[in-house]
Scaffold this motif. Structure first.
Motif, PDB file in Angstrom:
ATOM      1  N   SER A 145       0.811  -1.221   0.000  1.00 21.18           N
ATOM      2  CA  SER A 145       0.000   0.000   0.000  1.00 21.18           C
ATOM      3  C   SER A 145       0.843   1.269   0.000  1.00 21.18           C
ATOM      4  O   SER A 145       0.314   2.370  -0.171  1.00 21.18           O
ATOM      5  CB  SER A 145      -0.929   0.017   1.221  1.00 21.18           C
ATOM      6  N   LYS A 151      -2.743   1.711  -4.361  1.00 18.54           N
ATOM      7  CA  LYS A 151      -3.709   2.098  -3.327  1.00 18.54           C
ATOM      8  C   LYS A 151      -5.162   1.916  -3.759  1.00 18.54           C
ATOM      9  O   LYS A 151      -5.948   1.303  -3.021  1.00 18.54           O
ATOM     10  CB  LYS A 151      -3.436   3.534  -2.873  1.00 18.54           C
ATOM     11  N   ILE A 154      -5.994  -1.853  -3.883  1.00 16.87           N
ATOM     12  CA  ILE A 154      -6.112  -2.468  -2.550  1.00 16.87           C
ATOM     13  C   ILE A 154      -7.387  -1.992  -1.863  1.00 16.87           C
ATOM     14  O   ILE A 154      -8.101  -2.770  -1.228  1.00 16.87           O
ATOM     15  CB  ILE A 154      -4.867  -2.151  -1.696  1.00 16.87           C
ATOM     16  N   ALA A 155      -7.691  -0.694  -2.005  1.00 10.37           N
ATOM     17  CA  ALA A 155      -8.901  -0.142  -1.387  1.00 10.37           C
ATOM     18  C   ALA A 155     -10.158  -0.819  -1.924  1.00 10.37           C
ATOM     19  O   ALA A 155     -11.133  -1.014  -1.192  1.00 10.37           O
ATOM     20  CB  ALA A 155      -8.963   1.361  -1.621  1.00 10.37           C
ATOM     21  N   ALA A 160      -9.960  -3.593   3.514  1.00  4.04           N
ATOM     22  CA  ALA A 160     -10.109  -2.657   4.625  1.00  4.04           C
ATOM     23  C   ALA A 160     -10.919  -3.213   5.797  1.00  4.04           C
ATOM     24  O   ALA A 160     -10.465  -3.127   6.953  1.00  4.04           O
ATOM     25  CB  ALA A 160     -10.701  -1.337   4.125  1.00  4.04           C
ATOM     26  N   ASN A 184      -2.366   4.512   4.884  1.00  6.29           N
ATOM     27  CA  ASN A 184      -1.871   4.611   3.500  1.00  6.29           C
ATOM     28  C   ASN A 184      -3.031   4.642   2.511  1.00  6.29           C
ATOM     29  O   ASN A 184      -3.044   5.438   1.566  1.00  6.29           O
ATOM     30  CB  ASN A 184      -0.958   3.426   3.167  1.00  6.29           C
ATOM     31  N   LEU A 185      -4.002   3.758   2.730  1.00  3.36           N
ATOM     32  CA  LEU A 185      -5.126   3.645   1.800  1.00  3.36           C
ATOM     33  C   LEU A 185      -6.060   4.848   1.868  1.00  3.36           C
ATOM     34  O   LEU A 185      -6.709   5.191   0.881  1.00  3.36           O
ATOM     35  CB  LEU A 185      -5.920   2.374   2.089  1.00  3.36           C
ATOM     36  N   SER A 188      -5.936   7.441  -0.789  1.00  6.54           N
ATOM     37  CA  SER A 188      -6.040   6.981  -2.179  1.00  6.54           C
ATOM     38  C   SER A 188      -7.389   7.252  -2.807  1.00  6.54           C
ATOM     39  O   SER A 188      -7.523   7.231  -4.024  1.00  6.54           O
ATOM     40  CB  SER A 188      -5.763   5.475  -2.263  1.00  6.54           C
ATOM     41  N   SER A 192     -12.765   9.083   1.635  1.00  6.21           N
ATOM     42  CA  SER A 192     -12.068   8.078   2.436  1.00  6.21           C
ATOM     43  C   SER A 192     -12.935   7.495   3.539  1.00  6.21           C
ATOM     44  O   SER A 192     -12.603   6.445   4.091  1.00  6.21           O
ATOM     45  CB  SER A 192     -10.784   8.666   3.030  1.00  6.21           C
ATOM     46  N   LEU A 195     -13.934   3.926   3.257  1.00 12.94           N
ATOM     47  CA  LEU A 195     -12.931   2.885   3.532  1.00 12.94           C
ATOM     48  C   LEU A 195     -13.127   2.271   4.911  1.00 12.94           C
ATOM     49  O   LEU A 195     -12.766   1.120   5.145  1.00 12.94           O
ATOM     50  CB  LEU A 195     -11.532   3.506   3.434  1.00 12.94           C
TER      51      LEU A 195
END
Length: 382
Positions: A145, A151, A154-155, A160, A184-185, A188, A192, A195
């Motif tokens: 990440s 990012k 992965i998100a 998450a 970190n995510l 992205s 947010s 997430l």
């Protein structure tokens, strides 16, 4: 430098270069052999190759070059494929090899994700019966990440919510890695808050209680709490959490520039959403001294947030309020006349603290007086 010196160096390096070429050739042959074992070997050969890749990277004096050469030889794709193996040793050895290939190598990080590592890593995060595999998968996602192109992938992978589970039940290292990966995510995606869900609040508050408020970890935890404070569920969870608001107030007082900015941002988000609901809760935890100090010592953003929050916390109507900036200017001018320019800032801070202390003592006396004048039937039972 003269020509003679140049010639001498060239002669010396030529000999070194010949020795290096021989060594590099042997190493290159070994790398190709490992790649072939991963692609065409049986399961035991693949496991051994994965373990050897990890050893090579860890022991190599030129580990950065070794990572690149191994990736160029095509080891990443078969290692990613091994993550889905039903064999525990195969999963663990490939995971460790990929982790070592990804460290300090942006290209390898991206290659690992584009070769399809996220679905099997998400499955590994779900393995309740193997904490070591879950923690390795968490460390891998944290490492991956860090690369910006990874990012959003992965998100979107569903990792998450599983990282939030690690926050609740993982080891200390697992929790630290999960917080850092989520942080970190969070940078992205545009929204947010999508997430995270409010269930992350309790473990984040507990972790923030236990860590040093000025640490890098506290900065990441408070950043996530500020994101969560943008939803009604998140705000409610912060106030319901044992010591939730108090922990944020303590971070305002003792945190780094970054963590104080996020902590005051979280408190401000609460108060802006519903002043009547959150004002007394924040005042009860003694937020005023830390906020006043922050108006002088915080980042520009933290100072602005602290001033707005102080205005919201004051009991007087808006048109009668003495704004924070005006109050600070008055106190600073007094301090400058008393102690001079050099000591004015320090004296002003002390004067503000004294003012706050006297104000709080006065408020407490008023409360005690009102309580004493009430009949027993009027005093609330809670």
């Amino acid at each position: 430098m003269g020509e003679g010196e140049n010639t001498e160096i060239e002669i010396e390096t030529e000999t070194e270069s010949e020795a290096s070429s021989t060594w590099n050739l042997a190493k290159h042959t070994h790398v190709i052999h490992l790649s072939e074992k991963l692609i065409n070997g049986n399961l035991n050969a693949k496991i051994e190759a994965a373990r050897e890749i990890r050893r090579m990277v860890r022991k190599s004096s030129s580990s950065s070059k070794t990572r690149s050469k191994l990736a160029a030889a095509g080891v990443i794709e078969p290692l990613v494929f091994m993550l889905s193996s039903s064999n525990v040793d195969a999963r663990q050895s490939s995971l460790l090899a990929l982790l070592n290939l990804a460290v300090r190598n942006e290209r390898n990080k991206v290659k690992i994700v584009t070769d399809g590592a996220m679905p099997p890593l998400v499955e590994l995060l779900k393995m309740q019966n193997s904490s070591s595999i879950r923690e390795l998968a968490t460390a891998a996602i944290l490492t991956l990440s860090a690369a910006a192109p990874n990012k959003p992938i992965i998100a979107a992978s569903g990792a998450a919510p599983l990282l939030v589970q690690i926050l609740k039940s993982g080891s200390v290292q697992g929790k630290v890695d999960a917080v850092t990966a989520l942080h970190n995510l969070s940078s992205s995606i545009e929204n947010s808050i999508e997430l995270l869900d409010a269930s992350a609040v309790f473990p984040l508050i507990n972790l923030l209680k236990e860590c040093k408020k000025y640490s890098k970890f506290a900065e990441k935890a408070t950043a996530l709490l500020e994101i969560l404070s943008n939803s009604e569920e998140g705000r409610t969870a912060i106030t319901v959490a044992d010591g939730g608001i108090l922990t944020l107030v303590e971070t305002v007082e003792d945190g780094s520039l970054v963590s104080t900015e996020h902590a005051v941002g979280t408190l401000l988000s609460l108060c802006l959403s519903c002043r009547d609901k959150y004002r007394e809760l924040i005042l009860k935890e003694g937020a005023i001294p830390g906020l006043l100090r922050l108006t002088v010592e915080g980042t520009a953003e933290a100072q602005d947030r602290a001033r707005v929050l102080l205005d919201l916390l004051r009991d007087s109507p808006t048109e009668k309020r003495l704004t924070s900036s005006v109050l600070e200017k008055i106190v600073y001018d007094i301090a400058e006349r008393v102690d001079g320019v050099d000591k004015a800032a320090e004296t002003a801070k002390q004067l503000l603290q004294d003012m706050v202390q006297r104000s709080m003592e006065h408020s407490m006396k008023c409360i005690q007086h009102r309580a004493a004048s009430c009949t027993p039937s009027v005093i609330p039972s809670t």
